[in-house]
Scaffold this motif. Sequence first.
Motif, mmCIF file in Angstrom:
data_model
loop_
_atom_site.group_PDB
_atom_site.id
_atom_site.type_symbol
_atom_site.label_atom_id
_atom_site.label_comp_id
_atom_site.label_asym_id
_atom_site.label_seq_id
_atom_site.Cartn_x
_atom_site.Cartn_y
_atom_site.Cartn_z
ATOM 1 N N ALA A 36 0.832 -1.202 0.000
ATOM 2 C CA ALA A 36 0.000 0.000 0.000
ATOM 3 C C ALA A 36 0.868 1.253 0.000
ATOM 4 O O ALA A 36 1.983 1.270 0.534
ATOM 5 C CB ALA A 36 -0.921 0.002 1.224
ATOM 6 N N LYS A 37 0.371 2.299 -0.608
ATOM 7 C CA LYS A 37 0.979 3.630 -0.643
ATOM 8 C C LYS A 37 2.293 3.694 -1.414
ATOM 9 O O LYS A 37 3.053 4.646 -1.264
ATOM 10 C CB LYS A 37 1.177 4.172 0.770
ATOM 11 C CG LYS A 37 -0.112 4.294 1.555
ATOM 12 C CD LYS A 37 0.126 4.863 2.929
ATOM 13 C CE LYS A 37 -1.199 4.927 3.675
ATOM 14 N NZ LYS A 37 -1.056 5.509 5.002
ATOM 15 N N GLY A 65 -9.676 5.153 -4.065
ATOM 16 C CA GLY A 65 -8.442 4.924 -3.311
ATOM 17 C C GLY A 65 -7.334 4.312 -4.137
ATOM 18 O O GLY A 65 -6.226 4.119 -3.649
ATOM 19 N N SER A 115 -0.940 3.666 -7.413
ATOM 20 C CA SER A 115 -0.712 3.340 -6.002
ATOM 21 C C SER A 115 -2.064 3.244 -5.300
ATOM 22 O O SER A 115 -3.081 3.716 -5.805
ATOM 23 C CB SER A 115 0.165 4.410 -5.334
ATOM 24 O OG SER A 115 -0.479 5.668 -5.396
ATOM 25 N N THR A 116 -2.050 2.634 -4.138
ATOM 26 C CA THR A 116 -3.259 2.484 -3.336
ATOM 27 C C THR A 116 -3.152 3.369 -2.102
ATOM 28 O O THR A 116 -2.052 3.637 -1.629
ATOM 29 C CB THR A 116 -3.447 1.016 -2.899
ATOM 30 O OG1 THR A 116 -2.309 0.619 -2.142
ATOM 31 C CG2 THR A 116 -3.615 0.104 -4.098
ATOM 32 N N ASP A 117 -4.296 3.810 -1.582
ATOM 33 C CA ASP A 117 -4.305 4.690 -0.415
ATOM 34 C C ASP A 117 -4.060 3.945 0.896
ATOM 35 O O ASP A 117 -3.320 4.407 1.750
ATOM 36 C CB ASP A 117 -5.639 5.436 -0.313
ATOM 37 C CG ASP A 117 -5.791 6.514 -1.371
ATOM 38 O OD1 ASP A 117 -4.803 6.812 -2.072
ATOM 39 O OD2 ASP A 117 -6.903 7.049 -1.496
ATOM 40 N N THR A 118 -4.735 2.820 1.067
ATOM 41 C CA THR A 118 -4.673 2.098 2.338
ATOM 42 C C THR A 118 -4.592 0.594 2.097
ATOM 43 O O THR A 118 -4.942 0.112 1.024
ATOM 44 C CB THR A 118 -5.937 2.376 3.186
ATOM 45 O OG1 THR A 118 -7.089 1.970 2.443
ATOM 46 C CG2 THR A 118 -6.060 3.846 3.547
ATOM 47 N N PRO A 119 -4.155 -0.152 3.101
ATOM 48 C CA PRO A 119 -4.156 -1.620 2.980
ATOM 49 C C PRO A 119 -5.594 -2.150 3.023
ATOM 50 O O PRO A 119 -6.305 -1.943 4.000
ATOM 51 C CB PRO A 119 -3.380 -2.091 4.218
ATOM 52 C CG PRO A 119 -2.669 -0.885 4.732
ATOM 53 C CD PRO A 119 -3.488 0.293 4.325
ATOM 54 N N LYS A 120 -6.020 -2.777 1.936
ATOM 55 C CA LYS A 120 -7.355 -3.380 1.834
ATOM 56 C C LYS A 120 -7.489 -3.993 0.447
ATOM 57 O O LYS A 120 -6.652 -3.770 -0.419
ATOM 58 C CB LYS A 120 -8.459 -2.341 2.051
ATOM 59 C CG LYS A 120 -8.544 -1.290 0.947
ATOM 60 C CD LYS A 120 -9.726 -0.368 1.152
ATOM 61 C CE LYS A 120 -9.916 0.539 -0.048
ATOM 62 N NZ LYS A 120 -11.099 1.368 0.058
ATOM 63 N N TYR A 122 -8.937 -4.133 -3.323
ATOM 64 C CA TYR A 122 -9.415 -3.167 -4.308
ATOM 65 C C TYR A 122 -10.057 -3.942 -5.456
ATOM 66 O O TYR A 122 -9.418 -4.791 -6.065
ATOM 67 C CB TYR A 122 -8.267 -2.296 -4.834
ATOM 68 C CG TYR A 122 -7.776 -1.309 -3.800
ATOM 69 C CD1 TYR A 122 -8.263 -0.004 -3.783
ATOM 70 C CD2 TYR A 122 -6.849 -1.685 -2.844
ATOM 71 C CE1 TYR A 122 -7.821 0.905 -2.830
ATOM 72 C CE2 TYR A 122 -6.408 -0.781 -1.883
ATOM 73 C CZ TYR A 122 -6.902 0.514 -1.889
ATOM 74 O OH TYR A 122 -6.474 1.412 -0.940
ATOM 75 N N LYS A 154 -1.351 -4.454 0.971
ATOM 76 C CA LYS A 154 -0.940 -4.828 2.324
ATOM 77 C C LYS A 154 -0.038 -3.741 2.909
ATOM 78 O O LYS A 154 0.647 -3.031 2.188
ATOM 79 C CB LYS A 154 -0.187 -6.149 2.290
ATOM 80 C CG LYS A 154 -0.981 -7.274 1.662
ATOM 81 C CD LYS A 154 -0.966 -8.450 2.554
ATOM 82 C CE LYS A 154 -1.814 -9.556 1.952
ATOM 83 N NZ LYS A 154 -2.517 -10.279 2.940
ATOM 84 N N ALA A 155 -0.020 -3.655 4.234
ATOM 85 C CA ALA A 155 0.844 -2.685 4.915
ATOM 86 C C ALA A 155 2.304 -3.102 4.809
ATOM 87 O O ALA A 155 3.197 -2.262 4.761
ATOM 88 C CB ALA A 155 0.430 -2.550 6.378
#
Length: 194
Positions: A36-37, A65, A115-120, A122, A154-155
């Motif tokens: 993520a991010k 996101g 890119s993704t905003d948060t771990p989750k 999509y 994922k984080a």
Amino acid sequence: MTVRRLCAMLATCVAALAFAALAFAHAQVSPPVVLAKKGQVFTLAVPTEKANATTTTVELTPPQGFSIDSFASAPGWKRNVQSSGSGDSTVIQKVTWSGGKVPTGEDALFQFVASTDTPKPYRFSVRQTYSDGSVVDWSGPESSDTPAPVIEAKAALGGGGSQTPAIVALAFGALALVVAVAGLLTRSGKRSLG
């Protein structure tokens, strides 16, 4: 083992794996698991499954996101981007590639940096149009014939992961080996003794 037998076994393994891949052909966004991010290259693959038709248009609606920054060129395709905002605040709401002619058994491939905003998870919506005017909406649940592409952000990556992909790969390898051995046994049983 002769070179001829080795080549026959290798060809059988490749054919078995290709058949397995075709059996599970769906629109996909890869890689399926990302950090993520962090910006990275993603690939959208949309299979042309319909006989006697080509894929001519592909629409991608990214989930909230999921931020697309830029695109790789896709020769033979015209890209139309619908977005809101400007500069660093631009949000891409839909991308449409048109003008392609991807035949049966091949995939339309498009790449972009995002890119993704948060771990989750999509979930994407993909709409595929064929040369005969028929449309496939790749937006259904995972159990459907037209599942939506999904990635997992994922984080952190690595360590303590699932062994499922390794088990699946091992099962496909074993299946390919069984098919190869059966082919060799069948082939050797047909040889003449003269």
